[in-house]
Write a protein that holds these residues in place. Structure first.
Motif, PDB file in Angstrom:
ATOM      1  N   GLU A 158      20.882  83.463  67.349  1.00  0.00           N
ATOM      2  CA  GLU A 158      21.374  83.503  68.729  1.00  0.00           C
ATOM      3  C   GLU A 158      22.831  83.036  68.800  1.00  0.00           C
ATOM      4  N   ALA A 159      23.148  82.013  68.022  1.00  0.00           N
ATOM      5  CA  ALA A 159      24.528  81.507  68.012  1.00  0.00           C
ATOM      6  C   ALA A 159      25.479  82.541  67.418  1.00  0.00           C
ATOM      7  N   LEU A 160      25.030  83.215  66.371  1.00  0.00           N
ATOM      8  CA  LEU A 160      25.868  84.265  65.782  1.00  0.00           C
ATOM      9  C   LEU A 160      26.095  85.405  66.773  1.00  0.00           C
TER      10      LEU A 160
ATOM     11  N   THR B 244      39.983  83.823  69.209  1.00  0.00           N
ATOM     12  CA  THR B 244      39.058  83.508  68.122  1.00  0.00           C
ATOM     13  C   THR B 244      37.726  83.022  68.696  1.00  0.00           C
ATOM     14  N   SER B 245      36.682  83.296  67.962  1.00  0.00           N
ATOM     15  CA  SER B 245      35.336  82.898  68.348  1.00  0.00           C
ATOM     16  C   SER B 245      34.662  82.335  67.099  1.00  0.00           C
ATOM     17  N   HIS B 246      34.196  81.094  67.209  1.00  0.00           N
ATOM     18  CA  HIS B 246      33.714  80.394  66.019  1.00  0.00           C
ATOM     19  C   HIS B 246      32.210  80.168  66.029  1.00  0.00           C
ATOM     20  N   PHE B 247      31.594  80.461  64.891  1.00  0.00           N
ATOM     21  CA  PHE B 247      30.212  80.081  64.653  1.00  0.00           C
ATOM     22  C   PHE B 247      30.273  78.736  63.930  1.00  0.00           C
ATOM     23  N   LEU B 248      29.807  77.683  64.620  1.00  0.00           N
ATOM     24  CA  LEU B 248      29.989  76.332  64.083  1.00  0.00           C
ATOM     25  C   LEU B 248      28.779  75.845  63.295  1.00  0.00           C
ATOM     26  N   GLY B 249      27.781  76.737  63.148  1.00  0.00           N
ATOM     27  CA  GLY B 249      26.578  76.335  62.429  1.00  0.00           C
ATOM     28  C   GLY B 249      25.967  75.102  63.082  1.00  0.00           C
TER      29      GLY B 249
ATOM     30  N   GLY C  78      36.017  73.122  60.828  1.00  0.00           N
ATOM     31  CA  GLY C  78      34.688  72.734  61.279  1.00  0.00           C
ATOM     32  C   GLY C  78      33.773  73.927  61.525  1.00  0.00           C
ATOM     33  N   ALA C  79      34.295  75.139  61.371  1.00  0.00           N
ATOM     34  CA  ALA C  79      33.492  76.340  61.619  1.00  0.00           C
ATOM     35  C   ALA C  79      32.926  76.896  60.316  1.00  0.00           C
ATOM     36  N   GLU C  80      31.790  77.614  60.444  1.00  0.00           N
ATOM     37  CA  GLU C  80      31.250  78.323  59.286  1.00  0.00           C
ATOM     38  C   GLU C  80      31.777  79.747  59.237  1.00  0.00           C
ATOM     39  N   GLU C  81      32.057  80.281  60.415  1.00  0.00           N
ATOM     40  CA  GLU C  81      32.650  81.611  60.510  1.00  0.00           C
ATOM     41  C   GLU C  81      33.614  81.610  61.669  1.00  0.00           C
TER      42      GLU C  81
END
Lengths: 492, 492
Positions: free
Chosen positions: A183-185, A241-246, A220-223
């Motif tokens: 969902e976060a991705l 930018t849009s970050h997936f922070l895990g 701090g982001a994974e993607e």
């Protein structure tokens, strides 16, 4: 008239700086690296804000507001994020000034008012927000949290440029919390898509969507997903930018939730932002040697009407017609200004509105009144024509669409012509030097190679495009195998 | 359900604090004195902003943005202003953190990154703005300048309360420049009137317009006009201020203009602001022991529809009707939420929306479907009635107006009942103790007397009302002559 700009060919950077100031968008302030956004520039930013805000709300996000300050202990909780921003943050250490007894009337920092814990002026708000979310999230029922904040942030920059790189800037930052990685991705991708839609549809600026390499990822982001635009000088500009922070921030701030199944898990996070940097992208995508060129959808004034007269009587006649036009255009939702000031001549006004990028100018003189015509000038093409007064409203309405489209396609053609496939490093360097733009090349996937290329050419990997094809090849620098091309460019 | 509030009678202050948190308006943050404005609270603030912004623009003002930081030398340029804010300002002294070698992983302020000149986080922006206006103003043709800024400001407060007194708060600050004293005075009055109009028409909160005494004036102003509201506990709340700054800032920053007649004169200034403090005023004007009561014009959700059902089939039937209602109400411009969550029972929802002050609640059960009715509950009067489904849309539309009016008149009656004329100091003290509110009394016009009364009673002069009548009398404290009454009150 003091409006002559340095041409883009002469000195692109100087042209940009002059244009931003002369068109009344922004100027430098007395505060190192901080800008003043002037009313005309701010009006464009407000239009950007309104559209983005609408798009965020339509996708279920709500606005909120979190503190400007981040206590040092929170700031350093997520290590990589802290490391990424520690070198450029403004720090509040005291909460009072006092009169200097030895230097009457002068104020000094009061040493008795030292803070127990220093406060960092937010460079980004993950830390302060995740420390808050900790108290908001207990169960899966509390998720997702979909929040956006419009705010000012501070990143201490040594070399600043209006809009593009300033110590203080305005932005929005979305911060969402989810029950699952998937969902976060999906949220990360959705927001990157929204940015692309906004920049293409409203700013008429084409973008390439992709993912950042590890080197260029948010601290701090994974993607990190991004949209990359191309400026007229062949340099790229990261527009959003849009970050997936895990689970990085959830772990740093100990944010867990009870799952439907009765377990306890760390929450998944995203964050995403665009800033007043977009103003710089807007200027550098469309403008020319005469000044700003604004897409109608973001122009504070879409149409200006200039009267040309020698007598008060003529002005009265022209004003009657002009005021009717103003009324009719406004009824169609068009923002129009009738500039009947007698303090400035028509020629001055023409140059001024050209400089400020007003998409359509209508000039009305005594002969036009006689003949029932009006002179219509387009800012984007710099063309003029006489048109019948009857039907001019419909023509202008149609032109708004047409100009918006024209600007987009012109920019897209330029961008497409400036994506060059290269298969050797010599070619890489030659293209970079000769025409710039995006260079589509094979890369071996290592940070070392990326860094080496940056050292040698100043070009960085702007993104791994989402739509790239699998393709066997060899890295332009090392000759090692690669499974697909990435986009390099020099960048703002 | 955890929603039980302390009653107002029990402890008004505790009631307020609990309500602000429980109704999801705001909460304290980890940062001393700074609040988090939660989505529901922020949605109300956004509605306030939208109306005020419209009113500012309709009177010719434009938005702009100026730096967050004020270099100390600019901060102290206007002496009285500096003196007024020096004791409560956050000061940035460094621009970098570094890893502490002796304490691995911990960040400390980098002593090598000390600023040459300290930066004050703006407590208000006159200094930084007038330093900018200096470059914008040369001639009478550059005047007036009519600018507003939406921003965050910081005033270091030792004792803070959500919305009412926080170290960081959100506000708007207007800063205008004029060629004549008269024009600046007219602007000061105009903006005070706009504030009054907004607070009365949108917040449904009656105010008294007047001028501050010297003691209560803004630091650096020659005149401060204000609007004063009365809270349910009998304390006054200053809801907005508009300052006539004379030529103080123009002199401090050397801002002169060439007059039409060929002279050179200092510019005349005003500034005016309202802040998130208005949120506190809104809560304390209308709310009750069950929670928030919001005037429809500022309610993020104006109508909530709650389904009452036992089976999926019933829910389907109710949803059909409810979705039709949602559509029809939205078409009338009403913001409506259909809360069909199955995670919460109707009773929980009723209490929740009561707590959050949703003006109208519609409940629909199976019997309503049969009979073509709907249960309509008003938040302000806590009354319920069954109404015909036919015509419910029109009824709700009319209710929006009616509730807005009812709230205003209720608050106005309360306020009017709490303005007491007194002619002796014993009476003054007795009224203040017994019923609070505004005390209309004669005062000898000196700061000494005002201070003495404040020491003795904690009451201050809220304003010299614009509509006061000339009246011979003697000061309640000193017996010295007075030509008219002023309004005293204890205040937030």
């Amino acid at each position: 008239m003091g409006k002559n700009l340095t041409s883009r060919e002469q000195d692109y950077s100087k042209w940009y700086n002059e244009l931003v100031v002369k068109a009344d968008l922004a100027e430098n302030s007395a505060v190192r690296g901080c800008m003043v956004i002037k009313p005309y520039g701010y009006a464009i930013w407000e239009k950007m804000q309104a559209e983005l805000d609408r798009m965020f709300k339509e996708t279920g996000h709500q606005n909120a507001y979190f503190p400007l300050f981040v206590p040092k202990s929170l700031f350093e909780a997520e290590e990589k994020n802290a490391e990424g921003f520690a070198k450029e943050c403004a720090v509040v250490t005291h909460y009072r000034l006092k009169t200097d007894e030895e230097n009457k009337g002068k104020l000094i920092v009061d040493p008795a008012a030292k803070l127990e814990e220093e406060l960092v002026v937010r460079p980004t708000s993950e830390a302060v927000i995740w420390n808050t979310y900790k108290n908001w999230i207990q169960s899966y029922r509390d998720l997702p949290i979909l929040i956006n904040q419009w705010a000012n942030v501070v990143r201490w920059e040594m070399r600043t440029r209006l809009f593009l790189r300033t110590s203080e800037f305005l932005w929005q930052e979305g911060h969402t919390a989810h029950a699952t990685r998937q969902e976060a991705l999906a949220e990360t991708m959705q927001m990157n898509d929204i940015y692309a839609e906004f920049v293409e549809n409203f700013m008429a600026t084409p973008v390439i969507k992709g993912a950042k390499t590890e080197n260029e990822r948010f601290a701090g982001a994974e993607e990190t997903y991004c949209i990359e635009a191309l400026m007229q000088d062949g340099k790229a500009l990261q527009a959003g930018t849009s970050h997936f922070l895990g689970q990085n921030f959830a772990k740093a701030f100990d944010v867990k939730f009870a799952t439907k199944e009765g377990g306890l898990e760390h929450v998944w996070a995203t964050s995403w932002g665009v800033s007043t940097r977009l103003m710089g992208a807007l200027v550098m995508t469309h403008s020319d040697d005469k000044g700003l060129v604004l897409p109608p959808k973001l122009a504070p004034i879409q149409v200006v009407i200039v009267p040309i007269y020698k007598s008060e009587e003529q002005l009265d006649q022209i004003s009657d017609v002009a005021n009717g036009l103003v009324k009719d255009l406004r009824a169609k939702g068009i923002s129009v200004k009738f500039d009947n000031r007698d303090t400035h001549k028509p020629g001055w006004k023409f140059a001024q509105y050209e400089l400020q990028g007003v998409p359509v100018r209508l000039a009305i003189g005594p002969k036009d009144i006689e003949k029932g015509t009006v002179e219509l000038a387009r800012r984007d093409t710099l063309t003029k024509e006489f048109v019948e007064m009857d039907g001019v409203v419909e023509k202008v309405v149609a032109l708004m669409e047409e100009i918006q489209e024209t600007l987009y396609h012109k920019a897209k053609n330029f961008r497409d012509e400036h994506i060059t496939k290269v298969d050797s490093f010599d070619e890489f360097k030659a293209i970079l030097k000769k025409k710039g733009g995006f260079i589509s090349a094979h890369w071996d996937g290592t940070s070392e190679t990326e860094n080496r290329i940056k050292e040698l050419t100043k070009a960085t990997i702007r993104c791994v495009p989402f739509d790239r094809k699998e393709e066997e090849g060899i890295c332009v620098l090392t000759g090692k195998p690669s499974s697909g091309r990435v986009l390099f460019a020099k960048a703002y």
